[in-house]
Design an enzyme around this catalytic site. Structure first.
Site, PDB file in Angstrom:
ATOM      1  N   LYS A   1      39.537  43.546  50.081  1.00 62.05           N
ATOM      2  CA  LYS A   1      40.845  43.332  50.551  1.00 62.05           C
ATOM      3  C   LYS A   1      41.386  43.978  51.867  1.00 62.05           C
ATOM      4  CE  LYS A   1      41.949  40.855  47.189  1.00 62.05           C
ATOM      5  NZ  LYS A   1      41.919  39.683  47.681  1.00 62.05           N
TER       6      LYS A   1
ATOM      7  N   TYR B   1      28.666  40.319  42.139  1.00 56.83           N
ATOM      8  CA  TYR B   1      28.947  41.741  42.329  1.00 56.83           C
ATOM      9  C   TYR B   1      28.198  42.379  41.118  1.00 56.83           C
ATOM     10  CZ  TYR B   1      33.215  41.150  45.501  1.00 56.83           C
ATOM     11  OH  TYR B   1      34.047  40.816  46.328  1.00 56.83           O
TER      12      TYR B   1
ATOM     13  N   PRO C   1      36.149  48.885  49.303  1.00 58.79           N
ATOM     14  CA  PRO C   1      35.678  47.344  49.730  1.00 58.79           C
ATOM     15  C   PRO C   1      35.322  46.491  48.493  1.00 58.79           C
ATOM     16  CG  PRO C   1      34.046  48.786  50.334  1.00 58.79           C
ATOM     17  CD  PRO C   1      34.812  49.869  49.954  1.00 58.79           C
TER      18      PRO C   1
ATOM     19  N   HIS D   1      34.627  29.406  49.046  1.00 56.54           N
ATOM     20  CA  HIS D   1      34.047  29.779  47.705  1.00 56.54           C
ATOM     21  C   HIS D   1      34.893  29.654  46.630  1.00 56.54           C
ATOM     22  CE1 HIS D   1      30.170  32.241  49.142  1.00 56.54           C
ATOM     23  NE2 HIS D   1      30.625  31.256  49.805  1.00 56.54           N
TER      24      HIS D   1
ATOM     25  N   TYR E   1      42.049  38.315  43.473  1.00 50.29           N
ATOM     26  CA  TYR E   1      40.963  37.983  44.244  1.00 50.29           C
ATOM     27  C   TYR E   1      41.331  37.291  45.330  1.00 50.29           C
ATOM     28  CZ  TYR E   1      36.218  38.333  45.987  1.00 50.29           C
ATOM     29  OH  TYR E   1      34.985  38.432  46.729  1.00 50.29           O
TER      30      TYR E   1
END
Ligand code: RFL
Ligand code: PHB
Length: 389
Positions: free
Chosen positions: A296, A200, A292, A72, A384
Site C-alpha cells: 500500500k 502471501y 509492506p 493480476h 487490496y
C-alpha cells in the site's frame, strides 16, 4: 529562481505530482537530494492499484506500463501447506497491476525530461521558509552555491526521513506510530516466478511472500529478525528458508538462482497529522508509512498526489481553495483506512515473538474465516485492489 509549486523529493510522489501539474499547465521544480541513478537503484514496490494506474495515464506516462505490466486478477494466501485464492475480479470487478516502482519512476523521469521539466539532483540542505505566509521559498545548496526558489506552495514529497514534516511546529503536529518486532529480508533474482500470482504465506517459521517483476525476474521476502543483516543470509540459506515457509507444491516448483539484490526493511505503521501547514503540503512517505504487507505504500502516496493535484488545479484554474483547505482531512480519511488494512494483513500473516497460544488460535481462526466467508474475502479484496479516491 521562481516557480508555482516547489516539490521537495524526486521519488514517485514528487515526480508524479510534477508531471500531473505540467499536464494542467502549472509549473513546478523538483529538488532531489540523490542522483538519478541512486533513486532508480532502489528496489521497492511492485503492485499498483487501479487508482495509480489511472493517474499514470492521466499524467501521460501509462504506455510502457500497459505494454509491460502484468494484470493480476487475484492473489494466493497460504497457511502452512494449505492455500486459497482471493479472486479480486469476481469479488470486486477490479484487478491490480504488477509493475515495479523503479519502472514507474523511470517513466516519470523520462516524461519530465521530454517536457523540459526541471528536476535538480544532488541538492543539499534543502530548507523551506515562510511557509505560513503567501510567499514561501526554499533554499538549497547545489553546485557549491546557495540557491533560492520562490514559489506559491511547497509540496513535501521527501519520504520518511526527509526534512519537510519537521517544518510543522511540534505543538501543532501529532505523530502516531507502531513498530513491529520483525523485518522483511527481500531478494531479487533473475528466475521465473514460482506462481502466476503472488503468494502471501503464513507458516510456523514466519511469513513469506513470493512476488515478481516479470516472467524472468522474481521478488521474494521472508520475515526475519530485526537484528539480522543481509550479510548473515547466504543465497542458499535464503532459498532453504523460503522453501520451508511456502506450500510444498510451490517449494517443489521454485526455481532458485543468485540474488541480484538483497536487503532488509523494518516494518512500521506511521501517520503524521495534519498533512498541511500553511503553504506546506505533505505527500506520501513524508506523512505516513505502512508495513509492506498488502503493497500500500506507493499506492497511498498516489492517492495523496491525486488529492493535492486536484486541489492545486482548482486553485490555479478556478481560484477555488476549498481542496487545499480540506487536503489534510481528505487525504487522512483514506490513509487511516489503508493503515488499518496494512496493520490487519500484517497481523494476520506474521508470527510474533510474544504470540500466546490464544493469539495463535485467533490468527488461525481469522484465516479460516477468510477462506470460508465470501463477505470477508470481499472486504479484503476491496482494500487490496484499492479503496476509491
Ligand atoms: P520516497 O520513495 O522515499 O521518495 C522520497 C524522495 O525524497 C528524497 N529526499 C530528499 N530530497 C531533497 N532533500 C532532502 N532533504 C531529501 N530527503 C529525502 C529521497 O532521496 C527520495 O528520492 O517517497 P515517496 O515518493 O512518497 O514514495 C513512497 C514509496 O517509495 C513507498 O511508499 C513504497 O516504496 C513502499 N513500498 C510499497 N508500496 C506499494 O505501494 N506497493 C508495494 O509493493 C511496496 N513494496 C515498499 C515495498 C517499500 C519497501 N521498502 C524498502 C521500504 C517493499 C519494500 C521492501
Ligand atoms: C513486491 O513485489 O515488492 C511486493 C509485493 C507485494 C507486497 C509487498 C511487496 O505486499
Amino acid at each position: 529562481m521562481r516557480t508555482q509549486v516547489a516539490i521537495i523529493g524526486g521519488g514517485p510522489s514528487g515526480l508524479l505530482l510534477s508531471q500531473l501539474l505540467h499536464s494542467a499547465g502549472i509549473e513546478s521544480v523538483v529538488l532531489e537530494r540523490r542522483s538519478r541513478d541512486y533513486v532508480l537503484s532502489r528496489i521497492r514496490a511492485g503492485v499498483l492499484e487501479t487508482g495509480l494506474v489511472d493517474l499514470m495515464h492521466e499524467a501521460g506516462v501509462g504506455d510502457r506500463m500497459e505494454r509491460e505490466g502484468f494484470v493480476h486478477d487475484g492473489t494466493l494466501l497460504a497457511n502452512g501447506n494449505e492455500q486459497f485464492r482471493i479472486d479480486f475480479k469476481a469479488l470486486t470487478g477490479r484487478h491490480v497491476m504488477v509493475y515495479g516502482q523503479t519502472e514507474v519512476t523511470r517513466d516519470l523521469y523520462e516524461a519530465r525530461d521530454a517536457a523540459g521539466g526541471t528536476v535538480i539532483h544532488e541538492c543539499r540542505g534543502v530548507k523551506p521558509h515562510d511557509l505560513d505566509t503567501a510567499a514561501p521559498f526554499v533554499t538549497f545548496l547545489h553546485d557549491g552555491k546557495v540557491n533560492r526558489l520562490d514559489c506559491d506552495f511547497v509540496a513535501g514529497c521527501d519520504g520518511y526521513h526527509g526534512p519537510s514534516r519537521q517544518e510543522i511546529p511540534t505543538a501543532e503536529r501529532t505523530e502516531y506510530e507502531k513498530t513491529y518486532p520483525f523485518g522483511w529480508l527481500g531478494v531479487l533474482s533473475e528466475t521465473p516466478p514460482v506462481a502466476d500470482e503472488l503468494i502471501y504465506a503464513n507458516s510456523e517459521r514466519g511469513f513469506a511472500l513470493c512476488s515478481m517483476r516479470n516472467d524472468s525476474l522474481s521478488r521474494y521476502y521472508i520475515q526475519c529478525d530485526l537484528s539480522d543483516s543481509p550479510d548473515d543470509w547466504t543465497d542458499e540459506m535464503f532459498w532453504d528458508e523460503l522453501k520451508r515457509r511456502i506450500p510444498e507444491e510451490a517449494a517443489d516448483r521454485l526455481v532458485t538462482g543468485p540474488s541480484i539484490e538483497k536487503s532488509i526493511a523494518p516494518l512500521r505503521s506511521f501517520v503524521c497529522e495534519p498533512m498541511r501547514w500553511g503553504r506546506l503540503f505533505l505527500c506520501g512517505d513524508a506523512a505516513h508509512i505502512v508495513p509492506p504487507t498488502g503493497a500500500k505504500g506507493l499506492n497511498t502516496a498516489a492517492s495523496d498526489v491525486h488529492y493535492l493535484f486536484n486541489a492545486l488545479r482548482h486553485f490555479y484554474h478556478d481560484r477555488d481553495d476549498e481542496g487545499l483547505e480540506k487536503y489534510s482531512e481528505t487525504a487522512l480519511a483514506r490513509i487511516w483506512k489503508t493503515e488499518r488494512f496494512s496493520w490487519w494483513f500484517s497481523s494476520l500473516m506474521h508470527r510474533y515473538p510474544d504470540q500466546s497460544g490464544f493469539d495463535l488460535r485467533m490468527q488461525q481462526a481469522e484465516l479460516a474465516f477468510l477462506r470460508d466467508n465470501e463477505a470477508a474475502q470481499k472486504a479484503m479484496a476491496e482494500s487490496y485492489v484499492g479503496l476509491p479516491y
